[in-house]
Design an enzyme around this catalytic site. Structure first.
Site, PDB file in Angstrom:
ATOM      1  N   LYS A 297       0.832  -1.217   0.000  1.00 41.59           N
ATOM      2  CA  LYS A 297       0.000   0.000   0.000  1.00 41.59           C
ATOM      3  C   LYS A 297       0.859   1.257   0.000  1.00 41.59           C
ATOM      4  CE  LYS A 297      -4.017  -2.121   2.210  1.00 41.59           C
ATOM      5  NZ  LYS A 297      -3.430  -3.308   2.847  1.00 41.59           N
TER       6      LYS A 297
HETATM    7  P1  5BU Z   1      -8.559 -11.044   7.029  1.00 38.25           P
HETATM    8  O1  5BU Z   1      -7.845 -11.793   8.086  1.00 38.25           O
HETATM    9  O2  5BU Z   1      -9.271 -11.963   6.019  1.00 38.25           O
HETATM   10  O3  5BU Z   1      -9.468  -9.981   7.593  1.00 38.25           O
HETATM   11  O4  5BU Z   1      -7.373 -10.293   6.222  1.00 38.25           O
HETATM   12  C1  5BU Z   1      -7.603  -9.426   5.157  1.00 38.25           C
HETATM   13  C2  5BU Z   1      -6.325  -8.950   4.530  1.00 38.25           C
HETATM   14  O5  5BU Z   1      -6.633  -8.033   3.486  1.00 38.25           O
HETATM   15  C3  5BU Z   1      -5.395  -8.194   5.485  1.00 38.25           C
HETATM   16  O6  5BU Z   1      -4.064  -8.477   5.104  1.00 38.25           O
HETATM   17  C4  5BU Z   1      -5.686  -6.723   5.210  1.00 38.25           C
HETATM   18  O7  5BU Z   1      -4.520  -5.924   5.373  1.00 38.25           O
HETATM   19  C5  5BU Z   1      -6.110  -6.737   3.750  1.00 38.25           C
HETATM   20  N1  5BU Z   1      -7.112  -5.706   3.412  1.00 38.25           N
HETATM   21  C6  5BU Z   1      -8.382  -5.686   3.950  1.00 38.25           C
HETATM   22  O8  5BU Z   1      -8.748  -6.543   4.737  1.00 38.25           O
HETATM   23  N2  5BU Z   1      -9.268  -4.714   3.587  1.00 38.25           N
HETATM   24  C7  5BU Z   1      -8.948  -3.741   2.723  1.00 38.25           C
HETATM   25  O9  5BU Z   1      -9.792  -2.895   2.397  1.00 38.25           O
HETATM   26  C8  5BU Z   1      -7.630  -3.756   2.178  1.00 38.25           C
HETATM   27  C9  5BU Z   1      -6.754  -4.738   2.547  1.00 38.25           C
HETATM   28 BR1  5BU Z   1      -7.167  -2.440   0.997  1.00 38.25          BR
END
Ligand code: 5BU
Length: 452
Positions: A297
């Site tokens: 990012k």
């Molecule tokens: P989760 O454990 O499934 O919640 O992880 C989601 C990943 O996607 C995590 O690494 C976040 O940094 C990434 N992410 C997110 O969740 N939402 C967003 O809007 C963005 C990135 Br941009």
């Protein structure tokens, strides 16, 4: 104390309202469909619902409570338990034997009844139910309804002298869902049209298949990613938000066969060492045929981003097939990620994100025009000239208590026309990450096929 909106969003997660094209009992085509019966299957929600409904009412006025069968029966029961106002039960049809009574339970003539209904549309079914209660010598002064579809029922009953109390109406519901990016502007416009009594046009929104997108894209990374998706029948990107090299490599090994890409936050690896972390990771990626996506990012001016991309201990440009970048620095700042496909951050999944409509539209314009940008991360539908990557996907839960908001694969493929789902904790926190990645792979692929 949760707000009414928070409460509604919890109810919404149970699937009580769906948007699309539905043929109602009357034959009319509606852009939304409501079914509140799932609320009864969640005891905490049902109890809260009962209290929200009771809070709106002059409780001293009622001797008995009655629900309109069937959906409102558990609601009326819960309200009775919370308020100690006795329940009476209305049958759908009178028994053909015995007492032939339509109303069961203990009541006396002259008592006043609170009538409970789940959804009010035209008010016709309430109008049929009320005389059946009144015929027993019971008066009905008030009706309490969970959701008003705003199709005239409330006003009609009020004209007849009943006090009608409603917890939610469909306009409020649209507003709440829109604020949370759960409902698109064109769907809201269609609902508004429908409520104004106009015939609603359901233009068929079609999505592009991987094959179609592959033909149209110029970028070799998009082509590579799509080819892997087609070959593996997978659109799953696992997010490896783990803290050590050994966890990272072990996860990559386990989920490798099921994913198209592994997404890293390389700066959270506490024992990072290029030779011990990246070199073996590249070998695993090659062996299991998946790409590496560094979720860095970037958010700076072009010159700084160029340095961050190639230098420092991570040397991202030497190994990442894809990198995520904010587009806040503008078009020119995107020029310097030369070895990777850029995935632009257009909209975020976290509660209260600042990526509103205006921001998303401006960011999307840059993403469409820039040859280095292959797609975007977003919780909304974006131009189909881009690949859409959607994080915030989880099969088991609606949120993480830290602001993350989850959707299902069905929602993101069907409604947003996503191309790839990004799953973190749903996989790496599972007892068996390999099994979980297979489940998400299958769910994602089936949802993609169903969305075509
Ligand atoms: P989760 O454990 O499934 O919640 O992880 C989601 C990943 O996607 C995590 O690494 C976040 O940094 C990434 N992410 C997110 O969740 N939402 C967003 O809007 C963005 C990135 Br941009």
């Amino acid at each position: 104390m949760e707000t009414k909106k928070q409460f509604f969003l919890e109810c919404y997660q149970l699937g009580i309202i769906k948007f699309g094209k539905f043929t109602l009992k009357s034959g009319i085509e509606s852009p939304f469909y409501v079914d509140l019966r799932p609320l009864a299957s969640d005891p905490k929600i049902l109890k809260h619902l009962a209290n929200y409904l009771l809070e709106m009412l002059p409780l001293d006025n009622f001797d008995v409570i009655c629900g309109v069968p069937y959906a409102a029966l558990p609601m009326a029961t819960a309200m009775s338990l919370e308020s100690y106002i006795p329940l009476i039960i209305k049958r759908k049809e009178a028994k053909s034997y015995g007492t032939k009574k339509l109303i069961e339970g203990i009541y006396k003539k002259g008592q006043n009844c609170l009538l409970v209904e789940d959804v009010i549309t035209s008010g016709k079914s309430l109008l049929e139910t009320i005389p059946e209660i009144e015929n027993e010598g019971i008066t009905v002064s008030d009706i309490v309804v969970v959701l008003d579809r705003q199709q005239g029922g409330k006003e009609m009953l009020e004209e007849k002298g009943y006090n009608v109390h409603t917890l939610f109406n469909i306009t409020e519901v649209c507003e709440m869902l829109s604020e949370e990016n759960l409902l698109m502007d064109d769907e809201i416009a269609r609902i508004k049209d429908f409520l104004e009594g106009n015939i609603v046009k359901f233009e068929k929104r079609t999505r592009k298949s991987y094959e179609e997108k592959n033909k149209e894209t110029q970028h070799h990374i998009s082509q590579k990613l799509i080819n892997i998706a087609i070959a593996k029948k997978s659109n799953l990107i696992a997010s490896a938000d783990v803290l050590t090299t050994s966890e990272l490599l072990s996860l990559a090994e386990k989920v490798g066969p099921n994913i198209v890409a592994l997404k890293t936050h390389i700066d959270i690896i506490t024992d990072f060492d290029y030779e011990k972390t990246i070199v073996p990771l590249l070998e695993i990626a090659k062996r299991h045929d998946f790409l590496l996506m560094e979720d860095r990012k970037f958010a700076d001016i072009g010159n700084t981003q160029e340095l961050q991309y190639s230098y420092g201990i991570y040397r991202i440009s030497s190994w990442a097939d894809l990198v995520t970048s904010q587009v806040i620095g503008g078009y020119a700042a995107m020029e310097y990620f030369l070895n990777s496909g850029i995935v632009a951050i257009l909209g975020m999944s976290s509660k209260g994100t600042l990526t509103d409509n205006h921001y998303r539209n401006e960011a999307e314009k840059i993403a469409i025009e820039h040859p280095n940008i292959i797609g975007g991360v977003c919780q909304n539908e974006i131009s189909d000239s881009l690949l859409l990557f959607t994080p915030g996907v989880n099969l088991a839960t609606a949120g993480d208590g830290k602001g993350q908001q989850y959707n299902t694969p069905e929602h993101v493929f069907k409604n947003l026309h996503s191309d790839f789902i990004i799953v973190g904790r749903g996989i790496y926190k599972a007892d068996d990450a390999e099994k979980a990645s297979l489940e998400y792979k299958i769910a994602g692929w089936n949802a993609y096929l169903a969305s075509l």
